[in-house]
Write a protein that holds these residues in place. Structure first.
Motif, PDB file in Angstrom:
ATOM      1  N   ASP A   1      -5.517 -10.836   6.008  1.00 49.00           N
ATOM      2  CA  ASP A   1      -4.497  -9.744   5.730  1.00 49.00           C
ATOM      3  C   ASP A   1      -5.083  -8.504   6.042  1.00 49.00           C
ATOM      4  OD1 ASP A   1      -3.067 -11.865   4.732  1.00 49.00           O
ATOM      5  OD2 ASP A   1      -3.809 -11.494   2.559  1.00 49.00           O
ATOM      6  N   ILE A   2      -6.199  -8.283   6.015  1.00 51.48           N
ATOM      7  CA  ILE A   2      -6.842  -7.080   6.286  1.00 51.48           C
ATOM      8  C   ILE A   2      -7.532  -6.572   7.674  1.00 51.48           C
ATOM      9  CG2 ILE A   2      -8.400  -5.270   5.349  1.00 51.48           C
ATOM     10  CD1 ILE A   2      -5.955  -5.914   3.765  1.00 51.48           C
ATOM     11  N   LEU A   3      -8.415  -7.793   8.079  1.00 53.86           N
ATOM     12  CA  LEU A   3      -9.332  -7.644   9.407  1.00 53.86           C
ATOM     13  C   LEU A   3      -8.671  -8.290  10.608  1.00 53.86           C
ATOM     14  CD1 LEU A   3     -12.673  -8.803   7.477  1.00 53.86           C
ATOM     15  CD2 LEU A   3     -11.703  -6.454   7.648  1.00 53.86           C
ATOM     16  N   TRP A   4      -8.002  -9.173  10.718  1.00 53.98           N
ATOM     17  CA  TRP A   4      -7.463  -9.881  11.669  1.00 53.98           C
ATOM     18  C   TRP A   4      -6.254  -8.790  12.465  1.00 53.98           C
ATOM     19  CZ3 TRP A   4      -3.054 -14.107  11.187  1.00 53.98           C
ATOM     20  CH2 TRP A   4      -2.794 -14.411  12.280  1.00 53.98           C
ATOM     21  N   ILE A   5      -6.452  -8.902  13.417  1.00 52.01           N
ATOM     22  CA  ILE A   5      -5.520  -7.646  14.062  1.00 52.01           C
ATOM     23  C   ILE A   5      -3.912  -8.190  13.766  1.00 52.01           C
ATOM     24  CG2 ILE A   5      -4.524  -6.833  16.423  1.00 52.01           C
ATOM     25  CD1 ILE A   5      -7.328  -6.750  17.575  1.00 52.01           C
ATOM     26  N   SER A   6      -3.563  -9.436  14.271  1.00 52.55           N
ATOM     27  CA  SER A   6      -2.130  -9.662  14.019  1.00 52.55           C
ATOM     28  C   SER A   6      -1.893  -9.870  12.333  1.00 52.55           C
ATOM     29  CB  SER A   6      -1.926 -11.018  14.657  1.00 52.55           C
ATOM     30  OG  SER A   6      -2.126 -11.223  15.710  1.00 52.55           O
ATOM     31  N   GLY A   7      -2.880 -10.131  11.677  1.00 58.22           N
ATOM     32  CA  GLY A   7      -2.603 -10.174  10.187  1.00 58.22           C
ATOM     33  C   GLY A   7      -2.640  -9.047   9.493  1.00 58.22           C
ATOM     34  N   ALA A   8      -3.399  -7.967   9.983  1.00 58.82           N
ATOM     35  CA  ALA A   8      -3.422  -6.583   9.541  1.00 58.82           C
ATOM     36  C   ALA A   8      -1.976  -6.017   9.641  1.00 58.82           C
ATOM     37  CB  ALA A   8      -4.462  -5.781   9.876  1.00 58.82           C
ATOM     38  N   ALA A   9      -1.675  -6.083  10.889  1.00 58.05           N
ATOM     39  CA  ALA A   9      -0.368  -5.511  11.420  1.00 58.05           C
ATOM     40  C   ALA A   9       0.731  -5.902  10.683  1.00 58.05           C
ATOM     41  CB  ALA A   9      -0.026  -5.787  12.890  1.00 58.05           C
ATOM     42  N   ASN A  10       0.780  -7.301  10.201  1.00 59.51           N
ATOM     43  CA  ASN A  10       1.849  -7.689   9.373  1.00 59.51           C
ATOM     44  C   ASN A  10       1.896  -7.580   7.862  1.00 59.51           C
ATOM     45  OD1 ASN A  10       3.996  -9.060  11.123  1.00 59.51           O
ATOM     46  ND2 ASN A  10       2.055  -9.695  12.053  1.00 59.51           N
ATOM     47  N   TYR A  11       0.479  -7.383   7.293  1.00 60.36           N
ATOM     48  CA  TYR A  11       0.345  -7.432   5.932  1.00 60.36           C
ATOM     49  C   TYR A  11      -0.068  -5.989   5.603  1.00 60.36           C
ATOM     50  CZ  TYR A  11       1.329 -12.303   6.279  1.00 60.36           C
ATOM     51  OH  TYR A  11       2.047 -13.562   6.660  1.00 60.36           O
ATOM     52  N   LEU A  12      -1.211  -5.596   6.047  1.00 59.15           N
ATOM     53  CA  LEU A  12      -1.963  -4.239   5.779  1.00 59.15           C
ATOM     54  C   LEU A  12      -1.050  -3.215   5.806  1.00 59.15           C
ATOM     55  CD1 LEU A  12      -5.494  -3.175   6.199  1.00 59.15           C
ATOM     56  CD2 LEU A  12      -3.659  -1.350   6.352  1.00 59.15           C
ATOM     57  N   TRP A  13      -0.698  -3.149   7.255  1.00 63.04           N
ATOM     58  CA  TRP A  13      -0.011  -2.060   7.725  1.00 63.04           C
ATOM     59  C   TRP A  13       1.563  -1.918   7.349  1.00 63.04           C
ATOM     60  CZ3 TRP A  13      -2.053   2.451  10.056  1.00 63.04           C
ATOM     61  CH2 TRP A  13      -3.173   2.433  10.297  1.00 63.04           C
ATOM     62  N   ALA A  14       2.130  -3.365   7.118  1.00 64.88           N
ATOM     63  CA  ALA A  14       3.410  -3.273   6.768  1.00 64.88           C
ATOM     64  C   ALA A  14       3.720  -2.973   5.055  1.00 64.88           C
ATOM     65  CB  ALA A  14       3.850  -4.499   7.068  1.00 64.88           C
ATOM     66  N   SER A  15       2.370  -3.018   4.628  1.00 66.83           N
ATOM     67  CA  SER A  15       2.616  -2.609   3.327  1.00 66.83           C
ATOM     68  C   SER A  15       2.546  -1.246   2.594  1.00 66.83           C
ATOM     69  CB  SER A  15       1.463  -3.403   2.540  1.00 66.83           C
ATOM     70  OG  SER A  15       1.155  -4.655   2.435  1.00 66.83           O
ATOM     71  N   LEU A  16       2.252  -0.349   3.874  1.00 66.72           N
ATOM     72  CA  LEU A  16       2.045   0.936   3.536  1.00 66.72           C
ATOM     73  C   LEU A  16       3.414   1.562   3.138  1.00 66.72           C
ATOM     74  CD1 LEU A  16      -0.449   2.167   6.332  1.00 66.72           C
ATOM     75  CD2 LEU A  16      -0.791   1.535   3.696  1.00 66.72           C
ATOM     76  N   MET A  17       4.403   1.373   4.043  1.00 62.82           N
ATOM     77  CA  MET A  17       6.065   1.943   3.743  1.00 62.82           C
ATOM     78  C   MET A  17       6.357   1.373   2.189  1.00 62.82           C
ATOM     79  SD  MET A  17       7.699   4.114   5.257  1.00 62.82           S
ATOM     80  CE  MET A  17       7.256   4.042   7.064  1.00 62.82           C
ATOM     81  N   PRO A  18       6.480   0.114   1.918  1.00 63.58           N
ATOM     82  CA  PRO A  18       6.591  -0.081   0.577  1.00 63.58           C
ATOM     83  C   PRO A  18       5.949   0.592  -0.612  1.00 63.58           C
ATOM     84  CG  PRO A  18       6.531  -2.247   1.896  1.00 63.58           C
ATOM     85  CD  PRO A  18       6.072  -1.098   2.716  1.00 63.58           C
ATOM     86  N   LEU A  19       4.699   0.731  -0.254  1.00 68.91           N
ATOM     87  CA  LEU A  19       4.003   1.600  -1.396  1.00 68.91           C
ATOM     88  C   LEU A  19       4.332   3.192  -1.323  1.00 68.91           C
ATOM     89  CD1 LEU A  19       0.431  -0.051  -0.989  1.00 68.91           C
ATOM     90  CD2 LEU A  19       1.812  -0.319  -2.601  1.00 68.91           C
ATOM     91  N   LEU A  20       4.671   3.656  -0.037  1.00 69.50           N
ATOM     92  CA  LEU A  20       5.002   4.913  -0.073  1.00 69.50           C
ATOM     93  C   LEU A  20       6.483   5.080  -0.856  1.00 69.50           C
ATOM     94  CD1 LEU A  20       4.847   7.842   1.132  1.00 69.50           C
ATOM     95  CD2 LEU A  20       6.072   6.947   2.989  1.00 69.50           C
ATOM     96  N   LEU A  21       7.277   3.979  -0.651  1.00 70.48           N
ATOM     97  CA  LEU A  21       8.690   4.165  -1.415  1.00 70.48           C
ATOM     98  C   LEU A  21       8.297   4.178  -2.936  1.00 70.48           C
ATOM     99  CD1 LEU A  21      11.759   4.089  -1.329  1.00 70.48           C
ATOM    100  CD2 LEU A  21      11.618   1.527  -1.348  1.00 70.48           C
ATOM    101  N   LEU A  22       7.531   2.951  -3.431  1.00 70.72           N
ATOM    102  CA  LEU A  22       7.218   2.859  -4.854  1.00 70.72           C
ATOM    103  C   LEU A  22       6.502   4.175  -5.476  1.00 70.72           C
ATOM    104  CD1 LEU A  22       5.987  -0.856  -5.193  1.00 70.72           C
ATOM    105  CD2 LEU A  22       8.297   0.042  -5.839  1.00 70.72           C
ATOM    106  N   GLY A  23       5.688   4.814  -4.530  1.00 72.57           N
ATOM    107  CA  GLY A  23       4.866   5.996  -4.926  1.00 72.57           C
ATOM    108  C   GLY A  23       6.120   7.180  -5.298  1.00 72.57           C
ATOM    109  N   ILE A  24       7.112   7.242  -4.577  1.00 72.83           N
ATOM    110  CA  ILE A  24       8.030   8.212  -4.608  1.00 72.83           C
ATOM    111  C   ILE A  24       8.750   8.136  -6.132  1.00 72.83           C
ATOM    112  CG2 ILE A  24      10.088   9.175  -3.694  1.00 72.83           C
ATOM    113  CD1 ILE A  24       9.327   8.663  -0.982  1.00 72.83           C
ATOM    114  N   TRP A  25       9.043   6.742  -6.065  1.00 73.68           N
ATOM    115  CA  TRP A  25       9.610   6.583  -7.465  1.00 73.68           C
ATOM    116  C   TRP A  25       8.871   6.613  -8.403  1.00 73.68           C
ATOM    117  CZ3 TRP A  25      12.676   1.495  -5.452  1.00 73.68           C
ATOM    118  CH2 TRP A  25      13.454   1.752  -4.651  1.00 73.68           C
TER     119      TRP A  25
END
Length: 314
Positions: A156-180
């Motif tokens: 989820d964190i180190l593998w390039i394809s996995g990081a793109a789909n899990y680590l980086w894809a988690s940033l926008m949901p966390l940003l939205l939750l942070g606003i709320w």
């Protein structure tokens, strides 16, 4: 015996006095807290970079690397994303990020991915506290919770394809939750301007489009925040309504992507309702796997009740 008890009591009193003075001095020097906090974040970054560095290209990375090297313009990138969306799955943004990472040298990816991980833990900390504060204990707890409790940290964190789909894809949901989440710390509605409402809507679209499981949880949490607004203010903030609508739009684009149905048919999955029910139960039981999320759930419960009792005591 009495002398021994007296000496122990004196020693404990001395320790308590020293601790109280240090705690008081710590609370009275915000600049020192920020220095220690930034040093802690830097140390976490160094540790993640050292894990990123020896991680090679694996599995999907090797399959995608040639396609990534053949991309020489934005039009080619969008064309590849379009074919992915129509022929394989809805996680098109993870695919785009993965292709971008495979287009650059691995040494540069190591640095960028380290920054992405730091953004992840800082956003998680912000969602815990609802404000920006130099909490060393929280940032360290979040880091080690991810390190030891993620079922597949490397994937989820180190593998390039996995990081793109899990680590980086988690940033926008966390940003939205942070606003709320921020709204829970203040007595007034925020982001009620037209621009704020629009930006939250766009954030909601990308958050809902990030991951199938995450989108379901976000929608449920979005309704929870709306109920909180209704109870606290007597009305629901328009930026929260726009965020929830954005989530539905993004989730629909993700769930009903034509590529999902193409992939479902190609992999010959069973359409039986019993098979689907079995998969749902299996996924629920994963939460109670001691090697996966159970330890994290116990740690969260202990921390939650400890902090609640401490807050009640004050």
């Amino acid at each position: 015996m009495k002398m021994q008890q007296y000496m122990i009591a004196k020693f404990q009193a001395l320790i308590n006095e020293k601790y109280t003075r240090c705690a008081q001095k710590w609370n009275e020097t915000p600049w020192l807290q920020w220095i220690v906090y930034l040093l802690s974040v830097f140390a976490v970054g160094v540790s993640i970079y050292r894990l990123n560095k020896p991680t090679p290209w694996v599995v999907d990375d090797l399959l995608k690397i040639q396609a990534a090297r053949n991309i020489h313009s934005m039009n080619q990138l969008w064309e590849l994303a379009y074919h992915f969306y129509m022929g394989w799955g809805g996680r098109v943004w993870g695919e785009i990020v993965a292709q971008l990472f495979l287009m650059i040298p691995k040494s540069i990816f190591n640095k960028i991915n380290t920054i992405g991980y730091l953004l992840l833990i800082v956003l998680l900390q912000f969602n815990i506290s609802g404000r920006i504060k130099p909490s060393v204990s929280t940032i360290v707890y979040v880091h080690f919770a991810l390190l030891f409790c993620l079922p597949a940290f490397g994937q989820d964190i180190l593998w390039i394809s996995g990081a793109a789909n899990y680590l980086w894809a988690s940033l926008m949901p966390l940003l939205l939750l942070g606003i709320w989440r921020k709204s829970l710390c203040y007595d007034s509605l925020s982001y009620e301007s037209r621009l704020g409402i629009f930006l939250v809507f766009i954030t909601g679209v990308f958050a809902g489009w990030a991951n199938e499981n995450v989108s379901v949880a976000l929608i449920a949490m979005g309704f929870g925040f709306c109920c909180f607004d209704k109870k606290r203010y007597g009305k629901i903030g328009r930026y929260k309504i726009s965020g929830v609508i954005g989530l539905f739009v993004g989730a629909a684009l993700l769930w009903f992507a034509p590529g999902n149905f193409v992939r479902f048919a190609a992999e010959k999955h069973s359409k039986s309702i019993f098979n689907i029910a079995h998969m749902i139960v299996r996924n629920i039981l994963v939460m109670f796997d001691p090697t996966a999320t159970l330890i994290l759930m116990f740690a969260f419960c202990i921390l939650r009740f400890t902090l609640f009792e401490s807050y009640q005591g004050k």
